[in-house]
Design a protein around this motif. Structure first.
Motif, mmCIF file in Angstrom:
data_model
loop_
_atom_site.group_PDB
_atom_site.id
_atom_site.type_symbol
_atom_site.label_atom_id
_atom_site.label_comp_id
_atom_site.label_asym_id
_atom_site.label_seq_id
_atom_site.Cartn_x
_atom_site.Cartn_y
_atom_site.Cartn_z
ATOM 1 N N TRP A 16 0.836 -1.209 0.000
ATOM 2 C CA TRP A 16 0.000 0.000 0.000
ATOM 3 C C TRP A 16 0.867 1.253 0.000
ATOM 4 N N TYR A 17 1.914 1.272 0.832
ATOM 5 C CA TYR A 17 2.758 2.461 0.950
ATOM 6 C C TYR A 17 3.486 2.761 -0.356
ATOM 7 N N PHE A 18 3.953 1.733 -1.037
ATOM 8 C CA PHE A 18 4.758 1.944 -2.250
ATOM 9 C C PHE A 18 3.928 2.009 -3.533
ATOM 10 N N MET A 19 2.625 1.802 -3.444
ATOM 11 C CA MET A 19 1.770 1.933 -4.626
ATOM 12 C C MET A 19 1.680 3.403 -5.010
ATOM 13 N N PRO A 20 1.842 3.720 -6.296
ATOM 14 C CA PRO A 20 1.719 5.121 -6.712
ATOM 15 C C PRO A 20 0.290 5.625 -6.494
ATOM 16 N N THR A 21 0.186 6.917 -6.216
ATOM 17 C CA THR A 21 -1.099 7.564 -6.002
ATOM 18 C C THR A 21 -1.335 8.543 -7.148
#
Length: 137
Positions: A23-28
């Protein structure tokens, strides 16, 4: 029996850590669920000057929205407790309802609590400065 419970707890912890890491490293992508044509106005407040301006020109809205939508942002550091900013930008629909709001701190940084988001590309930071000169005069 106790051994199975410990293994289960360890497995759950590893799954949670893996999920949080992904979740943290998924691009937004900001404004990802918004069609630029649904944005009727944009309001900008410059935290450096205290000036605010609104614009509703279709081409300017499309440029800003598409620029933000095309930029993949990566979570960086926590933003909680930080004060000050460059541009607080809010997007409104035809009924005057706010669609989304966040802070553009620089050409590569967006702040939406609880994180700073960074990108390699250029956000429309300089374009917003130009619009400020145009609409604040």
């Amino acid at each position: 029996m106790k051994n199975k419970k410990i293994r289960l707890i360890i497995a759950i912890v590893f799954v949670l850590i893996a999920a949080l890491t992904i979740w943290y490293f998924m691009p937004t992508t900001f404004l990802s669920k918004v069609n630029p044509s649904d944005i009727k106005s944009i309001s900008v407040f410059d935290g450096n000057t205290g000036e605010s301006f609104d614009f509703s020109d279709r081409d300017e809205i499309r440029y800003v929205a598409e620029n933000i939508q095309s930029t993949k942002m990566q979570k960086d550091t926590l933003s909680i407790g930080y004060m000050g900013y460059s541009f607080r930008i809010s997007f409104f629909d035809e009924n005057g309802k706010e669609i989304e709001s966040f802070i553009i701190n620089s050409s590569n940084t967006i702040r939406k609590d609880p994180f700073f988001y960074r990108c390699d590309g250029d956000l429309c930071f300089d374009y917003l400065k130009e619009l400020e000169e145009k609409y604040s005069s």
